[in-house]
Design a protein around this motif. Structure first.
Motif, PDB file in Angstrom:
ATOM      1  N   UNK A   1      -4.697  -4.480   0.941  1.00  0.00           N
ATOM      2  CA  UNK A   1      -5.610  -3.757  -0.107  1.00  0.00           C
ATOM      3  C   UNK A   1      -5.600  -4.357  -1.292  1.00  0.00           C
ATOM      4  N   UNK A   2      -4.379  -4.839  -1.664  1.00  0.00           N
ATOM      5  CA  UNK A   2      -4.370  -5.675  -2.934  1.00  0.00           C
ATOM      6  C   UNK A   2      -5.156  -7.237  -2.960  1.00  0.00           C
ATOM      7  N   UNK A   3      -4.940  -7.765  -1.667  1.00  0.00           N
ATOM      8  CA  UNK A   3      -6.003  -9.027  -1.714  1.00  0.00           C
ATOM      9  C   UNK A   3      -7.229  -8.509  -1.672  1.00  0.00           C
ATOM     10  N   UNK A   4      -7.764  -7.365  -1.024  1.00  0.00           N
ATOM     11  CA  UNK A   4      -9.160  -7.081  -0.991  1.00  0.00           C
ATOM     12  C   UNK A   4      -9.596  -6.812  -2.319  1.00  0.00           C
ATOM     13  N   UNK A   5      -8.873  -6.026  -3.098  1.00  0.00           N
ATOM     14  CA  UNK A   5      -9.079  -5.646  -4.614  1.00  0.00           C
ATOM     15  C   UNK A   5      -9.231  -7.167  -5.411  1.00  0.00           C
TER      16      UNK A   5
ATOM     17  N   UNK B   1      -1.269  -5.446  -9.170  1.00  0.00           N
ATOM     18  CA  UNK B   1      -0.335  -4.321  -9.242  1.00  0.00           C
ATOM     19  C   UNK B   1       0.232  -4.153  -7.992  1.00  0.00           C
ATOM     20  N   UNK B   2      -0.682  -4.296  -6.924  1.00  0.00           N
ATOM     21  CA  UNK B   2      -0.221  -3.915  -5.490  1.00  0.00           C
ATOM     22  C   UNK B   2       1.030  -5.021  -5.048  1.00  0.00           C
ATOM     23  N   UNK B   3       1.018  -6.367  -5.689  1.00  0.00           N
ATOM     24  CA  UNK B   3       1.909  -7.343  -5.563  1.00  0.00           C
ATOM     25  C   UNK B   3       3.119  -6.980  -6.470  1.00  0.00           C
TER      26      UNK B   3
ATOM     27  N   UNK C   1       4.807  -3.305  -5.299  1.00  0.00           N
ATOM     28  CA  UNK C   1       4.173  -2.649  -4.114  1.00  0.00           C
ATOM     29  C   UNK C   1       4.885  -1.377  -3.580  1.00  0.00           C
ATOM     30  N   UNK C   2       5.873  -0.919  -3.953  1.00  0.00           N
ATOM     31  CA  UNK C   2       6.691   0.534  -3.444  1.00  0.00           C
ATOM     32  C   UNK C   2       5.646   1.645  -3.862  1.00  0.00           C
ATOM     33  N   UNK C   3       5.113   1.947  -4.849  1.00  0.00           N
ATOM     34  CA  UNK C   3       4.237   2.833  -5.447  1.00  0.00           C
ATOM     35  C   UNK C   3       3.285   2.864  -4.529  1.00  0.00           C
ATOM     36  N   UNK C   4       2.691   1.982  -3.810  1.00  0.00           N
ATOM     37  CA  UNK C   4       1.488   1.843  -3.152  1.00  0.00           C
ATOM     38  C   UNK C   4       1.836   2.289  -1.693  1.00  0.00           C
TER      39      UNK C   4
ATOM     40  N   UNK D   1       3.674  -1.906   3.890  1.00  0.00           N
ATOM     41  CA  UNK D   1       3.537  -3.061   2.962  1.00  0.00           C
ATOM     42  C   UNK D   1       2.480  -3.766   3.374  1.00  0.00           C
ATOM     43  N   UNK D   2       2.240  -4.184   4.797  1.00  0.00           N
ATOM     44  CA  UNK D   2       1.284  -4.650   5.086  1.00  0.00           C
ATOM     45  C   UNK D   2      -0.088  -4.437   4.461  1.00  0.00           C
TER      46      UNK D   2
END
Length: 131
Positions: A47-51, A20-22, A25-28, A41-42
């Motif tokens: 955080x998306x990659x970490x998840x 969902x982070x990718x 992304x704007x909501x995050x 955005x970074x």
């Protein structure tokens, strides 16, 4: 529920959140604390990659325990984003505020879930002997 099954369910949650982070992304981006250096955005991508990495680690038995501990720390680490969201949404509609405020205490059961997912499951035989 066994820790292994719990870990796989948590891996699914983490993978979904990571994707969902990718995908949106704007909501995050909007909940990244302004005090963090660099672009929101970074941080969203990181955080998306970490998840996604945590999800993979939870799914693999050999890395499950370490990944479960890291997932618990991750949940604690993203808490400031939830605080920012609750603050930013304080003037929104009641249902939106409820969502934002519900995320705050939700971190506790998520941390407990991650800790449970990292436990070793001991199977016991009929006489209580370990197998």
């Amino acid at each position: 529920m066994t820790p292994a099954r719990s870990a796989l369910l948590l891996a699914g949650l983490m993978a979904s959140a990571g994707l969902a982070h990718f995908a949106a992304p704007s909501q995050f981006d909007s909940i990244v604390p302004r005090s963090l250096p660099g672009s929101p955005r970074a941080w969203t991508r990181a955080s998306g990659a970490a998840e996604l990495v945590l999800a993979a680690g939870l799914a693999i038995p050999a890395t499950r325990r370490a990944s479960a501990h890291a997932t618990a720390l991750f949940f604690a680490g993203v808490f400031p984003a939830n605080v920012k969201m609750a603050y930013d949404w304080r003037h929104r509609s009641t249902p939106e505020r409820a969502v934002a405020y519900a995320r705050l205490p939700l971190q506790v059961p998520l941390i407990v879930w991650a800790r449970h997912a990292g436990k070793q499951h001991v199977r016991r035989g009929p006489a209580g002997a370990d197998r």
